[in-house]
Design a protein around this motif. Structure first.
Motif, PDB file in Angstrom:
ATOM      1  N   GLU A  72      90.598 -63.277  15.342  1.00 32.00           N
ATOM      2  CA  GLU A  72      90.074 -64.425  14.598  1.00 32.00           C
ATOM      3  C   GLU A  72      90.164 -64.204  13.093  1.00 32.00           C
ATOM      4  O   GLU A  72      90.322 -65.157  12.333  1.00 32.00           O
ATOM      5  N   GLU A  97      90.021 -63.334  28.454  1.00 33.08           N
ATOM      6  CA  GLU A  97      89.229 -62.097  28.361  1.00 33.08           C
ATOM      7  C   GLU A  97      88.054 -62.130  29.343  1.00 33.08           C
ATOM      8  O   GLU A  97      87.767 -61.133  30.004  1.00 33.08           O
ATOM      9  N   ASP A  98      87.408 -63.289  29.435  1.00 34.85           N
ATOM     10  CA  ASP A  98      86.288 -63.421  30.377  1.00 34.85           C
ATOM     11  C   ASP A  98      86.759 -63.215  31.818  1.00 34.85           C
ATOM     12  O   ASP A  98      85.997 -62.768  32.666  1.00 34.85           O
ATOM     13  N   ARG A 119      89.735 -66.343  24.793  1.00 36.11           N
ATOM     14  CA  ARG A 119      88.393 -65.948  25.260  1.00 36.11           C
ATOM     15  C   ARG A 119      88.241 -66.174  26.756  1.00 36.11           C
ATOM     16  O   ARG A 119      87.623 -65.364  27.449  1.00 36.11           O
ATOM     17  N   PRO A 160      92.258 -57.987  20.650  1.00 35.86           N
ATOM     18  CA  PRO A 160      91.309 -58.898  21.284  1.00 35.86           C
ATOM     19  C   PRO A 160      90.954 -60.069  20.363  1.00 35.86           C
ATOM     20  O   PRO A 160      91.108 -59.988  19.146  1.00 35.86           O
ATOM     21  N   SER A 161      90.451 -61.142  20.968  1.00 31.88           N
ATOM     22  CA  SER A 161      90.133 -62.347  20.185  1.00 31.88           C
ATOM     23  C   SER A 161      89.133 -62.059  19.073  1.00 31.88           C
ATOM     24  O   SER A 161      89.216 -62.643  17.998  1.00 31.88           O
ATOM     25  N   ARG A 162      88.219 -61.112  19.300  1.00 29.56           N
ATOM     26  CA  ARG A 162      87.209 -60.846  18.262  1.00 29.56           C
ATOM     27  C   ARG A 162      87.823 -60.213  17.018  1.00 29.56           C
ATOM     28  O   ARG A 162      87.235 -60.265  15.934  1.00 29.56           O
ATOM     29  N   LEU A 183      91.879 -69.350  19.957  1.00 30.39           N
ATOM     30  CA  LEU A 183      90.901 -68.338  20.394  1.00 30.39           C
ATOM     31  C   LEU A 183      90.227 -68.775  21.684  1.00 30.39           C
ATOM     32  O   LEU A 183      89.894 -67.941  22.533  1.00 30.39           O
ATOM     33  N   SER A 184      90.031 -70.095  21.834  1.00 27.55           N
ATOM     34  CA  SER A 184      89.353 -70.585  23.041  1.00 27.55           C
ATOM     35  C   SER A 184      90.141 -70.190  24.292  1.00 27.55           C
ATOM     36  O   SER A 184      89.556 -69.817  25.311  1.00 27.55           O
TER      37      SER A 184
END
Ligand code: ADP
Length: 375
Positions: free
Chosen positions: A91, A77-78, A74, A86-88, A70-71
């Protein structure tokens, strides 16, 4: 579309990507991965720098497996990369304990479960649940690896060491051992802009923790159960913000309830039937969904579709060597091989038979799988 992971799921996205005229690029771990034909990068998916470079060559990143950290996602995505799902959302497919906690907040029905960090907590759970439980490592498991029937704390001694716990993500997940009448899976897809489509409910049969057979639609299923399964998938897709294909694996209990087992946010083994059995395959639908294109019809093409996995017997298993005979004997069967080195228990291919007659489809699909394995 950029797919991270070069396994059979990425492989089966290749044909629909060509049909739609999309440029599919795959980030594989090896040069001879099942999706080699579309592989543009061979690398390590845990390395931010390589994934970032790959992402710069595509409009959207999606997945063949759920193991990308996920890191890493993220950061992408940033930086403005479209990651679907998406990562959200992802997870909850990566971590079974987070998934249990989140689905509990949504009041969705699940097996009785608890987070376990010590022998004492495990003993308490066993005592409260008839002396047996299903113990799982919340992260890193697949195809039954990371799932164990436990009757005493010593059965889990290796997982309860500090190394075991840290490999599992910090704690273990204990679940009641559900006395299910069968397992079912609800496959669906959702676009970022919200459109949602579900396929008919499927019945799945596992052998040694690995999917062996899928029947669509699930036979002898009440309208209520079908509706309930569709609602569960819709709630999860919306509330968790899932995009692309979502598979919800569930247990059907003797009193006709559905208990959620686990989630996959990518094309799933329970949906392979859809290549021939549905107006839109899960692989095409996944590509449409992650690009936020309109979804296709999920109507069945016939009364029954049966998919049987072809699992390697040993390192001499030779599907292509047996292909001639298998095809000659079973003209109705659609054979898919994944180009994998043979190994006992390994998913090396699958067979689908679509028919108006379920018994015919079952017999043909199993016979074809056997012919591929044994010649
Ligand atoms: P994986 O992530 O490896 O696919 P699952 O959590 O789906 O693992 O478990 C694999 C199989 O183990 C399931 O398909 C089911 O047959 C069995 N199983 C898992 N959890 C339970 C449970 N709580 N009760 C009974 N059987 C279970």
């Amino acid at each position: 579309v950029g797919v991270i992971g070069g396994g059979q799921l990425a492989r089966m996205m290749i044909v629909p990507s060509i049909n739609l005229g999309l440029d599919l690029k795959v980030f594989s771990e090896t040069h001879d991965a099942p999706a080699a034909a579309a592989t543009t990068v061979v690398g390590d998916y845990t390395q931010l720098a390589s994934i970032r470079e790959f992402a710069a060559t595509v409009d959207v990143i999606t997945f063949d497996h759920e193991h990308v950290p996920l890191s890493v996602l993220r950061v992408l995505e940033d930086e403005g990369v479209s990651v679907q799902p998406p990562s959200r959302a992802l997870e909850f497919a990566q971590n079974k304990l987070l998934m249990r906690k989140r689905l509990a907040e949504l009041n969705l029905a699940m097996p009785v479960w608890a987070e376990i960090k010590t022998e004492h907590e495990l003993q308490e759970f066993l005592d409260a649940n008839g002396g047996v439980c299903i113990l799982k490592t919340p992260i890193g498991g697949y195809d039954g690896k990371g799932v164990r029937v436990v009757r005493t704390v010593t059965d889990a001694a290796d997982w309860l060491t500090s190394e075991g716990l840290s490999a599992a993500g910090g704690s273990l997940l204990a679940e009641e051992k559900v006395n299910f009448v069968r397992e079912v899976a609800q496959l669906s897809a959702r676009r970022p802009s919200g459109e949602f489509a579900a396929w008919p409910l499927t019945q799945t049969t596992q052998a040694n923790g690995v999917c062996a057979e899928v029947i669509c639609p699930a036979p002898n299923t009440s309208a209520d159960l079908i509706e309930e399964a569709g609602k569960i998938a819709n709630t999860i897709a919306q509330e968790l913000g899932v995009t692309g294909v979502l598979a919800v694996e569930m247990f059907e209990t003797p009193n006709g309830r559905l208990l959620i087992n686990e989630l996959a946010m990518r094309p799933h083994n329970s949906g392979h039937f859809s290549i021939e059995g549905s107006e839109t395959s899960q692989f095409e639908q996944h590509l449409r969904a992650v690009l936020d294109l309109p979804l296709g019809s999920t109507r069945a093409r016939a009364a029954a579709s049966v998919m049987v996995n072809v699992l390697g017997i040993d390192s001499d298993t030779d599907l292509l060597g047996n292909l001639d005979a298998a095809l000659a004997q079973h003209p109705e069967a659609k054979v898919h091989t994944y180009g994998k080195a043979p190994r006992a228990g390994r998913k090396m291919g699958h067979v689908t038979v679509v028919s108006e007659d379920l018994q015919f489809a079952l017999a043909q699909a199993h016979a074809t799988a056997k012919a591929l394995l044994q010649g």
